[in-house]
Design an enzyme around this catalytic site. Structure first.
Site, PDB file in Angstrom:
ATOM      1  N   HIS A 197     -21.767 -20.053 -12.443  1.00  0.00           N
ATOM      2  CA  HIS A 197     -21.384 -18.929 -11.582  1.00  0.00           C
ATOM      3  C   HIS A 197     -21.983 -17.621 -12.104  1.00  0.00           C
ATOM      4  CE1 HIS A 197     -18.757 -20.905  -8.803  1.00  0.00           C
ATOM      5  NE2 HIS A 197     -17.932 -21.354  -9.742  1.00  0.00           N
ATOM      6  N   THR A 221       0.810  -1.220   0.000  1.00  0.00           N
ATOM      7  CA  THR A 221       0.000   0.000   0.000  1.00  0.00           C
ATOM      8  C   THR A 221       0.842   1.268   0.000  1.00  0.00           C
ATOM      9  OG1 THR A 221      -0.167  -0.239   2.410  1.00  0.00           O
ATOM     10  CG2 THR A 221      -2.004  -1.059   1.090  1.00  0.00           C
ATOM     11  N   GLY A 222       2.156   1.163   0.105  1.00  0.00           N
ATOM     12  CA  GLY A 222       3.006   2.338  -0.037  1.00  0.00           C
ATOM     13  C   GLY A 222       3.563   2.898   1.248  1.00  0.00           C
ATOM     14  N   HIS A 247     -19.659 -24.873 -15.863  1.00  0.00           N
ATOM     15  CA  HIS A 247     -19.295 -24.473 -14.499  1.00  0.00           C
ATOM     16  C   HIS A 247     -19.204 -22.953 -14.385  1.00  0.00           C
ATOM     17  CE1 HIS A 247     -17.231 -25.128 -10.569  1.00  0.00           C
ATOM     18  NE2 HIS A 247     -16.688 -23.954 -10.868  1.00  0.00           N
ATOM     19  N   GLU A 248     -18.435 -22.329 -15.267  1.00  0.00           N
ATOM     20  CA  GLU A 248     -18.313 -20.872 -15.209  1.00  0.00           C
ATOM     21  C   GLU A 248     -19.629 -20.195 -15.584  1.00  0.00           C
ATOM     22  OE1 GLU A 248     -15.815 -19.536 -13.882  1.00  0.00           O
ATOM     23  OE2 GLU A 248     -14.617 -21.375 -13.788  1.00  0.00           O
ATOM     24  N   THR A 290       6.532   2.154   2.796  1.00  0.00           N
ATOM     25  CA  THR A 290       7.941   2.502   2.595  1.00  0.00           C
ATOM     26  C   THR A 290       8.089   3.675   1.638  1.00  0.00           C
ATOM     27  OG1 THR A 290       8.510   0.183   2.964  1.00  0.00           O
ATOM     28  CG2 THR A 290      10.190   1.574   1.964  1.00  0.00           C
TER      29      THR A 290
END
Length: 674
Positions: A434, A212-213, A430-431, A215
């Site tokens: 979903h 996430t930044g 299957h997809e 450093t």
């Protein structure tokens, strides 16, 4: 090969020492005689060509010096040597040569070893052993003369030549930039804050998920502050030798105090700042001694220290409470994943220097990447640039960006994996199951993409992306997630009557969501709003590992029953939706087999006549009364101004009700207990 590094090491000195000793021993022990055969040497002796001879008993060698012009050129005396065991023939030949020539000299001696060579044989092993010890001690500290600096700090001082990162290079963390910018202002203009009695914060803790930044924010502070900036990792304090970590902490703060005002940045502070008592060593543990010294340096007797400590961690929950209290870490700044606008600004920062095509819209790309961190977004643009260069193109277009997003989410496409027609058909249904269940529910996000191309460990995937950022989830949305997760398994059962192992990950996610609904979110009418189980987070030695379950076996059985009920209800909903929309499911699977990937625009036409799931009855009380049986919720109106005489929650002093306000209901007194 790094020749400079090789010649700086001790190996070259060892080789030089061995060569010098070998050359010296050769010069000291060498005879300078040319070697001839024994028969040739005896012949020289028999012919009277030998001027002098010397028998060396220890080496069974005879050295001969010939007369002028004998056996050589230019009338020079030539020296020969032949090796042979001493015997009667040699002695007789030498005696005959001496009798025949009055100038013949004969020497029979035992040579003594050279004292310099003997001394070199003793000193050479000592020299080699000393060089090896020096090399080992130097390598432990990185070489050089740092053997005596073992307890010194390893912090790096950011110099002026270091490439500067400023707050302009950081996006998506406005609150953190504002807090850190105030510290920068305090260091530059302390009188402005001291005039109103404000004191400089002792420490700032940056916490949040990886990438996430945190450093990057610290590097931006170093670029903006204009004061000495010391950077070090928490693991640099931890060593196997007792007292080294505490010594390095003292040395680090001493350096910072000598150059005050200064900033110290400790990355991954949880390596040294973990909760005390969590290890096996008790108070004598080296890590705990280092933490104790850090606590003293941050807020000890020295109140005039003008040093700010900035630390970063992914796990603030395991840090010691004494480290987190005000006076040490006065500010704790959360650096979370950016929102939509933050992601767009991050993409704008990382897209500098990259040639984007005319049709690229970073706002649309930001909408396609919810939950991505700054590191993920930088990786997306880098992957897009790599794909563009691989295809020998000049501009980064939307195709490369879409492929980069898919790579970051699911991994690279596995073109070498060739599926059979039956497996491809099962994956398509299957997809499709979903996607169709997600499109038929009332509280799910829109389906934006379906593919049956293998990526990473998945044979295919369905992408469901929210239209806007969300920070909380309702019960209906979680129930929709359960039904959507079970859609693939249900589609296999309806079409093939033989489910496969491809739904294992879906079942795992659905079970985890259902268990959290029951044990953490209080979304079970049977269990109630009770938090069950240990606190979330990873175990670490001495703290969470020994924690026992905090509820009975009977309640655990009820929890398992509720989880199973939620999963079965989601399975039934998915089954109902797929049966009612079977024609849409077949049409969707056929389109997937034909095109392999469908985007949002193509899915709109396929889902045009989808039948939606009826609203669910919501149970809000322990006796499972539906919402329709409960009193209607009254939306509160804006409160009217309170008169000066109105007291006691809108009731006038004379007992009347204030205008525009209702009498507040009274809570009945609780019965007293003995």
């Amino acid at each position: 090969m790094d020749f400079k590094r090789i010649f700086r090491g001790p190996l070259v000195y060892i080789v030089i020492a061995i060569v010098v000793v070998w050359i010296g021993s050769t010069l000291l022990t060498g005879t300078g005689f040319r070697t001839i055969s024994t028969d040739k040497g005896l012949q020289y002796l028999a012919n009277g060509d030998v001027q002098s001879a010397k028998i060396v008993d220890t080496e069974n060698r005879v050295d001969l010096v010939l007369k002028d012009g004998k056996g050589g050129a230019d009338g020079q005396n030539v020296q020969f040597s032949f090796v042979t065991p001493r015997g009667p023939d040699i002695v007789q030949a030498v005696d005959q040569a001496a009798a025949a020539n009055s100038d013949f000299t004969y020497n029979d001696e035992v040579p003594q070893p050279n004292w310099l060579l003997s001394l070199g044989g003793i000193l050479l092993p000592i020299l080699i052993f000393g060089v090896i010890i020096w090399f080992l001690m130097s390598s432990m500290q990185g070489g050089g003369n740092r053997v005596m600096q073992f307890g010194k700090s390893r912090a790096k001082l950011v110099s002026k030549e270091t490439p500067k990162v400023t707050f302009k290079d950081v996006a998506g963390s406005d609150e953190a930039i504002e807090e850190l910018g105030e510290i920068k202002d305090f260091l530059k203009e302390p009188a402005k804050f001291q005039a109103v009695g404000a004191r400089i914060p002792k420490g700032v803790l940056l916490y949040g998920p990886p990438g996430t930044g945190k450093t990057l924010l610290a590097r931006a502070v170093a670029g903006e502050a204009g004061v000495p900036f010391y950077s070090i990792s928490g693991s640099d304090f931890v060593e196997m030798f007792v007292g080294v970590g505490a010594s390095r902490v003292r040395d680090l703060f001493d350096q910072a105090k000598q150059n005050a005002p200064a900033i110290i940045f400790v990355d991954e502070i949880d390596a040294v700042g973990r909760h005390r008592g969590a290890g096996m060593g008790g108070g004598h543990d080296e890590r705990e001694q280092t933490l104790n010294q850090l606590l003293v340096e941050m807020d000890g007797f020295d109140v005039k220290t003008n040093v700010i400590l900035i630390a970063a961690t992914n796990r603030p929950d395991i840090l010691d409470p004494a480290l987190l209290r005000p006076g040490r870490f006065d500010r704790q700044i959360g650096v979370d994943a950016p929102d939509l606008k933050g992601r767009q600004r991050i993409l704008e920062v990382h897209s500098k220097g990259k040639p984007l095509a005319a049709g690229v819209d970073l706002e649309i790309l930001a909408r396609k990447t919810p939950g991505f961190t700054g590191a993920d977004l930088a990786n997306v643009l880098n992957e897009a640039a790599l794909l563009t260069a691989r295809s020998n193109a000049q501009l980064i277009d939307n195709r490369a960006l879409d492929e980069a997003v898919d790579r970051v989410i699911a991994g690279p496409q596995r073109r070498t994996r060739v599926m059979k027609d039956q497996e491809k058909l099962i994956t398509a249904y299957h997809e499709g199951g979903h996607a169709l269940v997600a499109a038929s529910l009332n509280h799910t996000d829109p389906v934006t993409k379906i593919t049956i191309l293998p990526r990473g460990r998945a044979l295919g995937y369905t992408m469901v992306l929210p239209l806007e950022d969300k920070y909380s989830v309702t019960r209906n949305e979680l129930l929709d997630q359960l039904a959507y997760a079970m859609g693939g398994r249900v589609a296999e059962e309806i079409v093939f009557h033989d489910p496969t192992s491809g739904a294992s990950n879906d079942i795992e996610k659905a079970t985890g969501t259902a268990r959290r609904m029951v044990t953490e979110f209080g979304m079970s009418a049977l269990i109630g709003s009770v938090k069950l189980g240990a606190s979330s987070g990873e175990m670490f030695l001495g703290r969470d590992m020994g924690q026992q379950r905090d509820y009975s076996d009977e309640l655990a059985q009820q929890v398992d029953k509720e989880v199973r009920t939620l999963i079965e209800s989601a399975h039934d909903e998915a089954y109902q939706l797929l049966i009612e929309n079977r024609a849409v499911l077949d049409r969707l699977a056929t389109a997937l087999l034909e095109k392999e990937t469908l985007d949002q625009n193509e899915l709109v036409d396929i889902f045009a006549d989808v039948k939606k799931l009826p609203p669910r009855p919501q149970w809000l009380s322990s006796d499972r009364r539906p919402v329709s049986d409960l009193p209607a919720v009254q939306v509160p109106r804006p409160k009217a101004p309170i008169d000066s005489g109105a007291v006691d929650g809108g009731v006038d002093s004379d007992g009347g009700t204030a205008p525009g306000r209702k009498r507040a209901p009274r809570i009945k007194p609780r019965p007293a207990t003995a």
